[in-house]
Design an enzyme around this catalytic site. Structure first.
Site, PDB file in Angstrom:
ATOM      1  N   ASN A 208       0.861  -1.185   0.000  1.00  0.00           N
ATOM      2  CA  ASN A 208       0.000   0.000   0.000  1.00  0.00           C
ATOM      3  C   ASN A 208       0.898   1.235   0.000  1.00  0.00           C
ATOM      4  OD1 ASN A 208      -1.952   1.953   0.352  1.00  0.00           O
ATOM      5  ND2 ASN A 208      -2.333   1.470   2.500  1.00  0.00           N
TER       6      ASN A 208
ATOM      7  N   LYS B  18       0.103   4.290  -0.233  1.00  0.00           N
ATOM      8  CA  LYS B  18      -0.522   5.468   0.379  1.00  0.00           C
ATOM      9  C   LYS B  18      -0.306   6.681  -0.536  1.00  0.00           C
ATOM     10  CE  LYS B  18      -0.201   3.304   4.872  1.00  0.00           C
ATOM     11  NZ  LYS B  18      -0.067   3.463   6.333  1.00  0.00           N
TER      12      LYS B  18
ATOM     13  N   HIS C 104      -9.665   1.280   5.013  1.00  0.00           N
ATOM     14  CA  HIS C 104      -8.381   1.420   5.693  1.00  0.00           C
ATOM     15  C   HIS C 104      -8.543   2.358   6.888  1.00  0.00           C
ATOM     16  CE1 HIS C 104      -4.195   2.525   6.462  1.00  0.00           C
ATOM     17  NE2 HIS C 104      -3.863   1.408   5.832  1.00  0.00           N
TER      18      HIS C 104
ATOM     19  N   GLU D 127      -5.375  -4.910  10.582  1.00  0.00           N
ATOM     20  CA  GLU D 127      -4.366  -3.896  10.856  1.00  0.00           C
ATOM     21  C   GLU D 127      -4.661  -3.227  12.192  1.00  0.00           C
ATOM     22  OE1 GLU D 127      -2.504  -1.953   7.063  1.00  0.00           O
ATOM     23  OE2 GLU D 127      -4.561  -1.294   7.271  1.00  0.00           O
TER      24      GLU D 127
ATOM     25  N   GLY E 202       2.527   2.330  10.934  1.00  0.00           N
ATOM     26  CA  GLY E 202       3.448   3.449  10.779  1.00  0.00           C
ATOM     27  C   GLY E 202       4.086   3.932  12.065  1.00  0.00           C
TER      28      GLY E 202
ATOM     29  N   GLY F  20       2.854  -1.271   4.314  1.00  0.00           N
ATOM     30  CA  GLY F  20       2.837   0.166   4.074  1.00  0.00           C
ATOM     31  C   GLY F  20       4.202   0.698   3.703  1.00  0.00           C
ATOM     32  N   GLY F  21       4.858   1.377   4.653  1.00  0.00           N
ATOM     33  CA  GLY F  21       6.127   2.048   4.383  1.00  0.00           C
ATOM     34  C   GLY F  21       7.185   1.167   3.756  1.00  0.00           C
TER      35      GLY F  21
END
EC number: 5.3.1.1
Length: 258
Positions: free
Chosen positions: A11, A13, A101, A173, A179, A240-241
């Site tokens: 993802n 983002k 999300h 999640e 994050g 994510g990141g």
């Protein structure tokens, strides 16, 4: 028991413009090309402005990487400024779309009712929803994390037929781990993912529950993914990141090599 192919979805983002997206997907494809990776499905969830570029690259080079969007409108079209509809995403040949999300729930006040409408919109247009669920830290500390998450699952799947629900992807999640660098322990993640599968069996059938892929998301990295993926009810990761670093994401995809 049904064999579930792990799904590793990145993802992005609100990161990577369309030129950066092309370079990123090319790097991923090159890094994964020296070994057959059919055992793991790989997908990227790109910003809307990147999707056409990603589609052109995937189609042109016949890449095995799947792609999708990070949100979808509950409406098919019309006077909804800033919204992107299911027909638009379908025309771009998206496979997946993230729905519900935690950042959408937090910053855009998306309720279970809105999420449910978006799940239905995805199915209406041939897209597979990745239904995101999970608790905030105060809910976890109060010990209500399982109950909270299962309520989101039930709300998101409300009035959904079994033939649709069997292909849904559910991403657990825990909001406090997204994050933040804090990681939900593998055993804690398994507890909730097993409960989600149990809820699916209750809502539909055990046979259907055994087909559904349940991902974990929340500070997933190459250093912790193998332990997470060893759990019986975790079938992938929503990353994510770490998905913005192609080398790191490839290591996550190849968790079996670690």
């Amino acid at each position: 028991m049904t064999t579930r192919t792990p799904l590793m979805a990145g993802n992005w983002k609100m990161n990577l413009n369309h030129l950066e997206a092309i370079a990123h997907v090319q790097k991923l494809a090159f890094a994964l090309a020296d070994k057959d990776y059919d055992a793991v499905e790989v997908a990227v969830l790109a910003p809307f402005t990147d999707l056409r570029s990603v589609q052109t690259l995937v189609d042109g080079d016949k890449l095995k990487i799947k792609y999708g969007a990070q949100d979808i409108s509950a409406h098919d079209g019309g006077a909804y400024t800033g919204e992107i509809s299911g027909p638009m995403l379908a025309k771009l040949k998206c496979t997946y779309v993230a729905v519900g999300h935690s950042e959408r729930r937090q910053y855009h006040a998306e309720t279970d009712e809105i999420v449910n409408a978006k799940v239905k919109a995805a199915y209406k247009h041939g897209l597979t929803p990745i239904l995101c669920v999970g608790e905030e830290l105060d809910v976890r500390e109060a010990g209500n994390h399982v109950e909270h998450t299962l309520a989101q699952v039930e709300g998101g799947l409300k009035d959904l037929a079994a033939e649709q629900a069997e292909s849904v992807v559910i991403a657990y999640e825990p909001v406090w781990a997204i994050g933040t660098g804090k990681v939900c322990g593998a055993d804690d993640a398994q507890e909730v993912c097993a409960a989600i599968r149990g809820k699916l069996a209750e809502l539909y059938s055990q046979e259907l529950a055994d087909k559904v892929r349940i991902q974990y998301g929340g500070s997933v990295k190459s250093g912790n993914v193998a332990e997470i993926m060893a759990k019986p009810d975790i079938d992938g990761a929503l990353v994510g990141g770490a998905s913005l670093d192609s080398d790191e994401f490839v290591k996550i995809v190849r968790f079996r090599d670690q």
